[in-house]
Design an enzyme around this catalytic site. Structure first.
Site, PDB file in Angstrom:
ATOM      1  N   ASN A 100       0.063   9.462  16.696  1.00 33.82           N
ATOM      2  CA  ASN A 100      -0.621   8.619  15.524  1.00 33.82           C
ATOM      3  C   ASN A 100       0.225   7.523  15.164  1.00 33.82           C
ATOM      4  O   ASN A 100       1.159   7.711  14.654  1.00 33.82           O
ATOM      5  CB  ASN A 100      -0.830  10.010  14.542  1.00 33.82           C
ATOM      6  CG  ASN A 100      -1.676   9.169  13.382  1.00 33.82           C
ATOM      7  OD1 ASN A 100      -2.299   8.143  13.211  1.00 33.82           O
ATOM      8  ND2 ASN A 100      -1.392   9.714  12.133  1.00 33.82           N
ATOM      9  N   HIS A 507     -24.456 -19.135  -7.736  1.00 33.72           N
ATOM     10  CA  HIS A 507     -23.463 -20.051  -7.156  1.00 33.72           C
ATOM     11  C   HIS A 507     -23.450 -19.799  -5.727  1.00 33.72           C
ATOM     12  O   HIS A 507     -22.571 -20.376  -5.036  1.00 33.72           O
ATOM     13  CB  HIS A 507     -22.171 -20.158  -7.764  1.00 33.72           C
ATOM     14  CG  HIS A 507     -21.966 -20.284  -9.259  1.00 33.72           C
ATOM     15  ND1 HIS A 507     -22.380 -21.575  -9.721  1.00 33.72           N
ATOM     16  CD2 HIS A 507     -22.038 -19.609 -10.523  1.00 33.72           C
ATOM     17  CE1 HIS A 507     -22.040 -21.665 -11.140  1.00 33.72           C
ATOM     18  NE2 HIS A 507     -21.882 -20.332 -11.542  1.00 33.72           N
ATOM     19  N   LYS A 606     -11.267   7.880   7.935  1.00 35.80           N
ATOM     20  CA  LYS A 606     -10.890   8.031   6.545  1.00 35.80           C
ATOM     21  C   LYS A 606      -9.561   8.022   6.129  1.00 35.80           C
ATOM     22  O   LYS A 606      -9.428   7.342   5.003  1.00 35.80           O
ATOM     23  CB  LYS A 606     -11.232   9.462   6.471  1.00 35.80           C
ATOM     24  CG  LYS A 606     -11.309   9.892   4.666  1.00 35.80           C
ATOM     25  CD  LYS A 606     -12.205  11.053   4.407  1.00 35.80           C
ATOM     26  CE  LYS A 606     -12.384  11.150   2.988  1.00 35.80           C
ATOM     27  NZ  LYS A 606     -13.238  10.248   2.386  1.00 35.80           N
TER      28      LYS A 606
HETATM   29  C1  G6P Z   1     -10.593   3.947   4.612  1.00 35.70           C
HETATM   30  C2  G6P Z   1     -11.912   4.937   3.990  1.00 35.70           C
HETATM   31  C3  G6P Z   1     -12.496   4.284   2.726  1.00 35.70           C
HETATM   32  C4  G6P Z   1     -10.946   4.530   1.863  1.00 35.70           C
HETATM   33  C5  G6P Z   1      -9.771   3.479   2.254  1.00 35.70           C
HETATM   34  C6  G6P Z   1      -8.700   3.799   1.386  1.00 35.70           C
HETATM   35  O1  G6P Z   1     -11.205   2.787   4.701  1.00 35.70           O
HETATM   36  O2  G6P Z   1     -12.841   4.790   5.046  1.00 35.70           O
HETATM   37  O3  G6P Z   1     -13.214   5.287   2.451  1.00 35.70           O
HETATM   38  O4  G6P Z   1     -11.576   4.204   0.703  1.00 35.70           O
HETATM   39  O5  G6P Z   1      -9.651   3.821   3.507  1.00 35.70           O
HETATM   40  O6  G6P Z   1      -8.391   4.942   1.697  1.00 35.70           O
HETATM   41  P1  G6P Z   1      -7.364   5.876   0.501  1.00 35.70           P
HETATM   42  O7  G6P Z   1      -7.231   7.188   1.137  1.00 35.70           O
HETATM   43  O8  G6P Z   1      -6.160   5.163   0.446  1.00 35.70           O
HETATM   44  O9  G6P Z   1      -8.044   5.958  -0.816  1.00 35.70           O
END
Ligand code: G6P
Length: 611
Positions: A100, A507, A606
């Site tokens: 990862n 705008h 996520k």
């Molecule tokens: C990803 C997720 C979002 C989230 C963002 C920030 O794009 O899909 O739902 O708001 O990351 O993630 P974090 O864990 O730092 O709040």
């Protein structure tokens, strides 16, 4: 991005790995795969698509493998097809790796290894690592030595797990910039996972690795080392949340379950933190650190996605109530633009997962510049939580739906607690503080009221599910809510949506308004309500279809809007907690009606642990 699971112990590894992968599927779902050691070699099964496709490919026959690694992928290098799916293996098939992160010097290493005769079967950056391990592995030495030697030549971010028939019944894991933890099982079982959800069915005892650590897992236990060679001691933490919190519990989707959990998640972020007698908040993390808040001249909030929207609400609150200048920065911009950061600046990182690579990098940039750092984080023990000097945990429990819902409202409440705490240390009177505390105390009940609107919002969704575009408008504290409402709809239903400051609409976006354009206007009765009413008139004059979110009967809007959704009233800076929830429900129902995969929207993940 990407989820990793590993198991070594007395039991059949496959079902444990598959269960772990399912728990991590929110991290990416482009492809999935396993590598199993069954005494007769490394057996790799991998498939594009979701974990259920892999599960079908593996079938129900036992593999008699008690050691294995597994992966669910969010593609960075190379298309999401079978050859790019992890695990990747050495040319002789004796070593398998899951990864990862992103290896930044992959091209250079690939050229060198190709010159040595290595044949590449994928377009991934990961494959160079397995060939490098093979190249550096001296006869007779343990696997960890070859893995560590390879990692010393690798630049970039990684969480990895490696198995090999050359040193069987062992998993070597390592991390640098991407999360990885060890699950310390009972009766000779050891596990690894990208987060605790992957191992919780077997154990609650976890060991978080630090950047630059690697570890050796065998049925006899685990040992942790630093890449420089010396052994390190990493303590065992107990996971406190239970399995129920990562199950759907009767709801059709995690997203809906998490929307409905908000009365309790909001109660949990406030638990033990409200001091009605003093009209203040008790924030243990800050108090323990004995941080002198008087030193804070300026706050820089850094975050991504939904957390960035929470930061915008925080900016308005902290400036208005605590009178401290605040700047909100996309973490990905902040880290590369060499910002001016004077002494007395507090960097506040907001993150649900605590693992977002850009947010983490912005934090490190601040640390290098000698600033004090604070986190508002949900995932306990996550990298951002550990990197910051102090912080506020959300205690919202695991959030599995890829679109953030309960974490957002908890972030808003955590920010209001922080604002109260800062303001009371400066300019705010005890009476004003008490008023805020009293309004916070009733928020969970008010959220219950909002959730009763679910059926009404489902009906509304039916009328608008076929729209091609949506506009969300709000002003003041409601502007970030408009952004968040639009983001929720985009993420889960794939309808194009824009959030805009209601007055800025004239705008530009006003040109888009016609009878086919649904416009969601945030219009609770706050100090800017009268102005928002005028903006509604402007939309109506262009025949837009208006859905207004209000906080009383809004007589001024009768006959001017097509639908009114009424939430309870509270203080202006707490209203976003209530006005956001109808927008979450609207996005959810529209997405379900359009047949979208609500919990795992296409192309998203996520936890974004790559830049
Ligand atoms: C990803 C997720 C979002 C989230 C963002 C920030 O794009 O899909 O739902 O708001 O990351 O993630 P974090 O864990 O730092 O709040």
């Amino acid at each position: 991005m990407c989820g990793i699971v590993g198991y070594v112990g007395p039991r059949e590894a496959t079902p444990i790995l598959i269960t772990g992968l399912k728990r991590l599927e929110y991290r990416g779902y482009d492809s999935a795969g396993v590598a199993l050691l069954n005494g007769a070699g490394v057996k790799v099964v991998k498939k594009p698509g979701k974990i259920r496709v892999l599960e079908e490919a593996i079938g129900a026959t036992p593999h008699h493998a008690t050691c294995g690694i597994a992966h669910t992928r969010w593609a960075t290098h190379g298309a999401p097809n079978e050859s790019n799916a992890h695990p990747h293996t050495s040319n002789d098939g004796e070593i398998a790796i899951v990864h990862n992160g992103i290896i930044e010097n992959a091209d250079v290493l690939r050229t060198q290894l190709s010159a040595e005769g290595y044949v590449f079967k994928s377009e991934t950056d990961t494959e160079v690592v397995v060939h490098l391990i093979d190249f550096l592995w001296q006869d007779g030495e343990p696997m960890e030595r070859a893995v560590a030697a390879a990692l010393r030549q690798v630049d970039g971010a990684y969480g990895i797990a490696v198995v090999s028939t050359r040193d069987p019944n062992k998993i070597v894991v390592a991390r640098h910039g991407s999360p990885l933890l060890i699950g310390v099982g009972k009766d000779g079982e050891m596990l690894a996972g990208s987060d605790a959800a992957a191992v919780i069915e077997a154990t609650r005892d976890v060991v978080y690795l630090d950047d630059g650590d690697y570890a050796v897992l065998t049925p006899d236990g685990y040992r942790t080392y630093h890449l420089e060679g010396h052994e390190v001691d990493r303590s065992v933490h107990e996971v406190t949340w239970d399995l129920d919190s990562i199950e759907k519990g009767g709801f059709e989707h995690f997203m809906l379950k998490e929307i409905f959990e908000q009365p309790s998640s909001i109660a949990d972020v406030m638990r033990g933190r409200l001091l009605p007698d003093e009209g203040n908040a008790r924030l243990g993390g800050i108090l323990e650190h004995q941080f002198d808040l008087g030193r804070v001249q300026r706050v820089v909030i850094t975050a991504c996605g939904t957390s960035w929207h929470a930061g915008l609400v925080g900016e308005y609150m902290i400036e208005e109530l605590a009178k401290i200048p605040v700047k909100v920065e996309y973490a990905s911009e902040f880290r590369y633009r060499n910002p001016v950061l004077e002494d007395g600046t507090l960097t506040l990182a907001i993150s649900q997962s605590g693992e977002t690579a850009d947010t983490l990098a912005a934090l490190k940039e601040s640390e290098q510049r000698g600033l004090t750092t604070m986190g508002i984080v949900n995932a306990v023990g996550s990298t951002i939580a550990r990197e910051t000097d102090f912080g506020i945990y959300l205690h919202a429990g695991p959030e599995i739906g890829v679109a953030s819902t309960k974490a957002f409202t908890s972030q808003l409440v955590a920010l209001s607690l922080f604002t109260l705490f800062m303001a009371r240390g400066r300019n705010m009177s005890a009476a004003q503080g008490l008023e805020l505390v009293q309004h916070l105390e009733v928020l969970p009940e008010q959220i219950q009221e909002v959730l009763k609107l679910n059926d009404e919002i489902e009906d509304l969704a039916r009328s608008y599910k076929d729209a091609q575009n949506f506009l969300y408008l709000g002003r003041g504290y409601q502007f970030p809510v408009a952004l968040e409402g639009a983001l929720k709809l985009k993420e889960v239903s794939y309808i194009h949506a824009e959030g805009y400051p209601a007055a800025e609409m004239k705008h530009g976006p006003i040109a888009l308004i016609d009878e086919d354009m649904p416009v969601v206007v945030l219009a609770p009765r706050d100090p800017i309500y009268a102005k928002v009413v005028s903006n509604i008139e402007e939309v109506k004059a262009r025949a837009g279809r208006i859905i207004a979110i209000v906080s009383d009967d809004a007589p001024e809007l009768q006959g001017k809007v097509d639908h009114m959704i009424k939430v309870p009233h509270t203080l202006p800076h707490l209203l976003p907690v209530l006005t956001t929830i109808p927008l979450q429900l609207l996005a959810y129902h529209i997405a379900v009606m359009r047949g979208a995969d609500v919990d795992q929207p296409r192309n998203l993940a996520k936890s974004v642990t790559v830049e």
